[in-house]
Design an enzyme around this catalytic site. Structure first.
Site, PDB file in Angstrom:
ATOM      1  N   GLU A 319     -28.584 -47.180   6.851  1.00 40.04           N
ATOM      2  CA  GLU A 319     -29.377 -46.658   7.962  1.00 40.04           C
ATOM      3  C   GLU A 319     -28.873 -45.253   8.299  1.00 40.04           C
ATOM      4  OE1 GLU A 319     -30.330 -48.084  12.561  1.00 40.04           O
ATOM      5  OE2 GLU A 319     -28.347 -48.436  11.685  1.00 40.04           O
ATOM      6  N   LYS A 379     -37.506 -50.549  11.226  1.00 37.09           N
ATOM      7  CA  LYS A 379     -36.610 -51.390  12.042  1.00 37.09           C
ATOM      8  C   LYS A 379     -37.379 -52.004  13.205  1.00 37.09           C
ATOM      9  CE  LYS A 379     -32.065 -51.047  14.305  1.00 37.09           C
ATOM     10  NZ  LYS A 379     -30.957 -50.113  14.596  1.00 37.09           N
ATOM     11  N   CYS A 430     -29.563 -52.988  10.575  1.00 34.19           N
ATOM     12  CA  CYS A 430     -28.533 -52.976  11.622  1.00 34.19           C
ATOM     13  C   CYS A 430     -28.746 -54.069  12.664  1.00 34.19           C
ATOM     14  CB  CYS A 430     -28.478 -51.586  12.255  1.00 34.19           C
ATOM     15  SG  CYS A 430     -26.964 -51.290  13.215  1.00 34.19           S
TER      16      CYS A 430
END
Length: 559
Positions: A319, A379, A430
């Site tokens: 990321e 995301k 994440c």
């Protein structure tokens, strides 16, 4: 032995014994020595220093759960934490139980999320306080449900209900510190293959409650005599045997509906490292971060050419491997394309994509050496006050430093199933990995290897990276697949389907690695069931509380 009591919670006289249980008319009940108690009485007290014992148990519960979680990893303290929590609150009034629950939670949460102080001490403490509040209603519910038969089951179910709410509300939730997340490669983690993190939490909490059940009955046996003593010792032995059976069952659970293995996929990882780590900047110097990761791909290509690593089928990058939009910046596009050309295989590159209105997407994009950028995953679970500012106009008015988050990220809506070099990856970026939904849906869409690109540059050496890795280990067991964590500055890791790690990178250093992974076909029971186990267990816990309230009202009316 201990008999049933009313709601009265009067303290014992100084120097005297705990008050006997009484019926509504005031006549003391005679101890029933014929059988061990099925429940903990509403007014039971733990001896002369009742409040002190409860205070110590509450603090001990929080500390035990903290030490069970990474970076400490004393996983066996997870059940101890649940047992101490129940010991602290059961048998007391709901109001006192609430404060004791809050004390236990604060003891856990304040040090657990201390890495949030990168945004300021006030932000850290506000988040810790908000997370602690969820334990307050759980403590009230537990002290009520503990009056029912089979209270260890209801206790464990209430832990699941608490975590379910905490993972969803407010602002999308913050599930950090689940009981399940302290069990990355332990016997308990096997239950993830059947019911995801909620079933792991249930197994840990049930084991702790059964241990407490056994201790209470053993203590009752020491106080009593005759047939009642024998029955109490028998109940204690049953509780210990049930605890052992739960632990053993976790080692067998992954074999139920285990998915089949497929072909071997060779995967490269690049951890480029970030300058100025620990500062309140998401990726340090943006161009330097991009160059670090491009250089990492070139270094990997050189190492492959020199025979140090086998040639990968794909290369994974973290990321924010570039926070400069290569769709808008020609230099960023050139650096990524040259890296792809050098290694000669598709890259999965984490980047920010900016929109004309100033918002952005946090993405992982498949970058082919011949055709350039292709499939992408956006995301889905964003970090409030880190990647976007909710109610920006309101909060910035009071906390000016929030203006450093200059653009708000926009969440994605589609599962992260990406085809890279002929293999479908289940991608979650994440913070996504802390939630059950994103990885589960990506696997259900055909993801055969789990990939978690992440950026933990601001949190090196705080324990946050270790905590996130432990969650990824649980996800690998949950879905019966290997998993890869690739980070900007560590910890990058390769996780086996049983939750163990075969490789971990150093923190705050550049790193390259190549791993041979076995892609997996099919899905586990947990993937198929989705949120059903969590919903059923939560309903059991909440139903027990309702039943306890109704039973209490009926008892008072009868009296």
């Amino acid at each position: 032995m201990v008999a049933e009591n009313t709601e009265k919670d009067s303290a014992p006289a100084p120097g005297g014994p705990a008050p006997d249980a009484a019926e509504a008319g005031g006549a003391p009940l005679r101890p029933d020595r014929r059988r061990p108690p099925a429940t903990i009485p509403a007014g039971h007290r733990w001896g002369r220093y009742d409040l002190l014992w409860r205070f110590a148990a509450a603090v001990g519960s929080g500390l035990a759960q903290l030490l069970a979680l990474p970076p400490y990893g004393w996983w066996w303290l997870g059940p101890v934490s649940a047992a101490l929590f129940a010991f602290a609150v059961m048998g007391t009034r709901p109001r006192r139980a609430a404060w004791l629950g809050l004390l236990a939670a604060a003891t856990l949460m304040v040090p657990l999320v201390s890495w949030q102080d990168i945004f300021g001490v006030d932000v850290w403490l506000v988040i810790a306080a908000a997370e602690s509040v969820y334990f307050l209603p759980m403590a009230i519910g537990l002290t009520l449900a503990a009056r029912l038969p089979l209270w260890p089951v209801w206790t464990a179910a209430l832990w699941v209900a608490q975590e379910a709410v905490r993972a969803r509300w407010p602002l999308g939730g913050f599930p950090w510190g689940k009981l399940a997340f302290a069990q990355p490669d332990t016997p308990f983690v096997g239950y993830a293959a059947l019911g995801s993190s909620p079933l792991v939490t249930f197994a840990v909490a049930l084991t702790g409650a059964l241990l407490l059940w056994s201790v209470l009955r053993a203590a009752a046996a020491l106080r009593g005599g005759g047939p009642g003593r024998t029955r109490a010792l028998g109940a204690a032995a049953v509780g210990l045997a049930a605890s052992a059976a739960i632990v053993a069952g976790g080692t067998l659970a992954p074999a139920v509906g285990r998915p089949s293995e497929g072909e071997t996929v060779t995967v490269g990882l690049v951890q480029g490292n970030v300058p100025n780590v620990g500062e309140m900047t998401v990726t340090g110097e943006r161009m330097q971060v991009l160059r670090n990761h491009a250089d990492g791909v070139h270094d990997l290509a050189d190492a492959v050419e020199a025979g140090e690593y086998p040639r990968p089928d794909m290369v994974l990058l973290p990321e924010n491997a570039t926070d400069i939009d290569p769709y808008r910046d020609p230099e960023a596009e050139r650096l990524i394309s040259e890296a792809a050309d050098d290694i000669g295989v598709p890259l999965l590159w984490g980047m920010s994509r900016f929109n004309d209105d100033g918002t952005r997407y946090v993405q992982s994009v498949v970058w082919d050496p011949e055709t350039g950028p292709g499939e992408r995953y956006v995301k889905r679970f964003l970090v409030p006050f880190g990647e976007y500012i909710p109610y920006r106009d309101f909060f910035v008015r009071f906390v000016a430093r929030l203006e450093q988050v200059s653009s708000d990220a926009v969440p994605g809506t589609e599962p992260g199933a990406l085809d890279v070099a002929g293999t479908t990856l289940a991608v979650g970026i994440c913070f996504d990995v802390a939630f059950d939904q994103p990885v589960r849906e990506a696997v259900a869409e055909g993801g055969r290897i789990i990939v978690i690109p992440t950026n933990n540059a601001n949190y090196n050496f705080t324990g946050q990276s270790n905590q996130q890795l432990a969650i990824t280990q649980l996800r690998a067991v949950e879905h019966g697949r290997p998993a890869v964590v690739v980070s900007t500055s560590g910890i990058s890791a390769v996780v086996n389907p049983d939750g163990t790690t075969s490789y971990t990178s150093p923190e705050a250093e550049p790193d390259i690695h190549v791993a041979e992974l076995t892609a997996v076909e099919g899905t586990t029971v947990a993937t198929k069931l989705g949120a059903v186990p969590e919903a059923v267990l939560s309903a059991l816990g909440l139903g027990a509380v309702v039943a306890a309230v109704i039973a209490g009202r009926r008892a008072r009316r009868g009296a």
